[in-house]
Motif scaffolding. Structure first.
Motif, PDB file in Angstrom:
ATOM      1  N   ALA A 119       0.781  -1.079  -0.072  1.00 29.19           N
ATOM      2  CA  ALA A 119       0.083   0.014  -0.058  1.00 29.19           C
ATOM      3  C   ALA A 119       0.729   1.238  -0.224  1.00 29.19           C
ATOM      4  CB  ALA A 119      -0.831  -0.064   1.319  1.00 29.19           C
ATOM      5  N   CYS A 135       0.855   3.973  -2.769  1.00 31.72           N
ATOM      6  CA  CYS A 135       0.571   5.384  -2.493  1.00 31.72           C
ATOM      7  C   CYS A 135       1.632   6.381  -2.893  1.00 31.72           C
ATOM      8  CB  CYS A 135       0.062   5.314  -0.964  1.00 31.72           C
ATOM      9  SG  CYS A 135      -0.493   7.212  -0.255  1.00 31.72           S
ATOM     10  N   ASP A 142      -3.844  10.331  -4.046  1.00 28.49           N
ATOM     11  CA  ASP A 142      -5.390  10.155  -4.065  1.00 28.49           C
ATOM     12  C   ASP A 142      -6.104  10.562  -5.671  1.00 28.49           C
ATOM     13  OD1 ASP A 142      -5.064  12.897  -4.372  1.00 28.49           O
ATOM     14  OD2 ASP A 142      -6.314  13.429  -2.625  1.00 28.49           O
ATOM     15  N   PRO A 188      -9.088   5.752  -7.551  1.00 18.17           N
ATOM     16  CA  PRO A 188      -9.677   4.948  -6.713  1.00 18.17           C
ATOM     17  C   PRO A 188      -8.830   3.415  -6.697  1.00 18.17           C
ATOM     18  CG  PRO A 188     -11.513   5.644  -7.948  1.00 18.17           C
ATOM     19  CD  PRO A 188     -10.444   6.239  -8.586  1.00 18.17           C
ATOM     20  N   LEU A 190      -8.417  -0.280  -4.503  1.00 13.44           N
ATOM     21  CA  LEU A 190      -8.788  -1.381  -3.466  1.00 13.44           C
ATOM     22  C   LEU A 190      -7.759  -2.315  -3.199  1.00 13.44           C
ATOM     23  CD1 LEU A 190     -11.124  -2.244  -1.536  1.00 13.44           C
ATOM     24  CD2 LEU A 190     -12.205  -3.474  -3.588  1.00 13.44           C
ATOM     25  N   VAL A 195      -7.382   0.759   3.422  1.00  8.87           N
ATOM     26  CA  VAL A 195      -7.356   0.587   1.989  1.00  8.87           C
ATOM     27  C   VAL A 195      -7.822  -0.746   1.897  1.00  8.87           C
ATOM     28  CG1 VAL A 195      -5.931   2.734   1.532  1.00  8.87           C
ATOM     29  CG2 VAL A 195      -5.145   0.198   1.485  1.00  8.87           C
ATOM     30  N   GLN A 205      -8.596   7.025   2.658  1.00  9.36           N
ATOM     31  CA  GLN A 205      -8.379   6.342   3.759  1.00  9.36           C
ATOM     32  C   GLN A 205      -6.793   6.265   3.983  1.00  9.36           C
ATOM     33  OE1 GLN A 205     -10.363   4.972   5.881  1.00  9.36           O
ATOM     34  NE2 GLN A 205     -12.194   5.025   4.776  1.00  9.36           N
ATOM     35  N   GLN A 218      -7.896   7.239  -2.365  1.00 10.06           N
ATOM     36  CA  GLN A 218      -9.255   7.054  -2.475  1.00 10.06           C
ATOM     37  C   GLN A 218      -9.705   5.517  -2.385  1.00 10.06           C
ATOM     38  OE1 GLN A 218     -11.220   9.026  -5.732  1.00 10.06           O
ATOM     39  NE2 GLN A 218      -9.382  10.176  -6.095  1.00 10.06           N
ATOM     40  N   VAL A 219     -10.752   5.285  -1.634  1.00  7.89           N
ATOM     41  CA  VAL A 219     -11.141   3.605  -1.526  1.00  7.89           C
ATOM     42  C   VAL A 219     -12.601   3.696  -1.611  1.00  7.89           C
ATOM     43  CG1 VAL A 219     -11.001   1.743   0.102  1.00  7.89           C
ATOM     44  CG2 VAL A 219      -9.161   3.387   0.024  1.00  7.89           C
ATOM     45  N   ARG A 241     -16.325   1.908  -1.027  1.00  5.99           N
ATOM     46  CA  ARG A 241     -16.879   0.938  -0.140  1.00  5.99           C
ATOM     47  C   ARG A 241     -18.452   0.997  -0.377  1.00  5.99           C
ATOM     48  NH1 ARG A 241     -18.021   3.994   5.534  1.00  5.99           N
ATOM     49  NH2 ARG A 241     -19.160   5.788   4.730  1.00  5.99           N
TER      50      ARG A 241
END
Length: 367
Positions: free
Chosen positions: A112, A116, A121, A124, A126, A138, A164, A188-189, A191
């Motif tokens: 992650a 990142c 950001d 998106p 996941l 995330v 997140q 950005q995640v 959900r």
């Protein structure tokens, strides 16, 4: 390599020397199997409905092909026998260039962090959990949970997008019993979507309050010296009302620095205006009720030339969640009178549904 350190009793998989030792001791790779669990579900239901860009070989292509997908685009080629963080960063850079809708990665906090560091950001993302350290926000709960989120996106359900935190723990300190968690940024995640504000009487939105929230969100997003094309409809009109500007309810207005520059413009006027302007251009558009048309009904002033000048990433779609739910999962429609452009813009768009409240919704996808 993400997660290989877990079965070996290591505190992570970031140290190359320890990774090699884990492999020599017979530790098995976990990430490919975790990826398979998610992608096989996706292939069994939506093989014809998704376009996949993937990194070559063990970094994605192998799993994608094993599930029966034919990748639209294969990027990268690892020059080392063991893939590394550089491959992850190279992959993310290529995915950004390819303008994908969602980056799906497999790993833990270390992966992650790598994602990142390149992505921030911008898009998106996941995570399918496969790491030893799992402190970032995330990740889906499981490979199957990741599939559920993607499925909801494809079905047009309300899928919120929220920033997140990405956090990671120092592995060497952890092996000495010291937990040192650091913040490395946000991504950005998506959900599962739900009504999160302005809820009364069993979850029904109060439209007037929600529209005020959408207007407040738009005002916060206004960038200095950028042009904004304000489309037809009552939802974009809220922005004009909050700025105390006259509004062409059934036309397109042009504003800059919170001032009205041009009212009720034609497509030719817009093209001429944009030819003389070299800064950023945004368009604030709403959807037609029940039909779900985003482009091509009531805003034909946005010609293909104008739309290409704006770019899909600068289209600010606004709608209440009630209006989105009325579509019952049908994708938003795009009829720009340019089939190639319509195909290029297929995918997902962010829809502003309130103050700091955004969902992902399909545009032009044939499901």
């Amino acid at each position: 390599m993400a997660g290989i350190g877990g079965p070996a009793g290591l505190k992570g998989s970031d140290d190359v020397v320890l990774i090699n030792a884990a492999q020599l001791s017979g530790a098995q790779l976990r990430a490919p199997d975790r990826a398979l669990r998610c992608m096989q579900l996706l292939a069994s239901h939506y093989k014809q409905n998704v376009r996949i860009t993937t990194y070559s070989g063990v970094m994605g292509e192998d799993v994608v092909r094993q599930c029966g997908f034919v990748p639209d685009l294969i990027v990268g080629s690892s020059k080392a026998s063991t893939t590394s963080a550089k491959d992850t960063c190279d992959a993310v850079q290529a995915f950004i260039a390819a303008k994908v809708d969602l980056i799906l990665f497999v790993g833990g906090d270390g992966t992650a962090r790598d994602v990142c560091s390149v992505l921030g950001d911008q898009l998106p993302v996941l995570g399918i959990p496969s790491g030893v350290k799992m402190h970032s926000g995330v990740f889906a709960l499981s490979p199957e949970s990741a599939y559920e989120v993607i499925q909801r996106m494809l079905l047009g359900d309300l899928v919120d997008v929220q920033n997140q935190e990405v956090r990671d723990i120092d592995e060497r300190a952890l092996r000495e019993g010291i937990v040192n968690s650091r913040y490395f940024g946000e991504m950005q995640v998506p959900r599962d979507g739900h009504f999160v504000q302005q809820v009364k009487s069993g979850g029904a939105e109060v439209e007037e309050l929600v529209l005020d929230d959408i207007g407040a969100e738009l005002i916060e997003r206004l960038e200095p010296d950028a042009l904004y094309l304000i489309g037809a409809g009552t939802t974009p009109a809220v922005l004009m009302q909050q700025l105390n500007l006259e509004n062409s309810l059934l036309g397109v207005d042009v504003i800059c620095n919170e001032q009205l520059l041009h009212a009720d413009v034609s497509s030719l006027q817009l093209e001429n205006i944009l030819q003389e302007y070299d800064g950023d251009v945004f368009a604030v558009l709403s959807i037609t009720g029940n039909q779900g048309s985003l482009i091509g009904r009531g805003n034909q002033q946005l010609s293909p030339a104008v739309l290409r000048r704006i770019g899909k990433e600068n289209i600010l779609v606004v709608a209440t969640k009630t209006k989105i739910k009325e579509l019952q999962g049908r994708p938003l429609l795009m009829d720009s009178n340019d089939l190639e452009l319509d195909r290029q813009w297929q995918g997902f768009v962010h829809v502003i549904t309130g103050y700091r409240d955004t969902i992902l919704y399909p545009l032009g996808l044939k499901l």
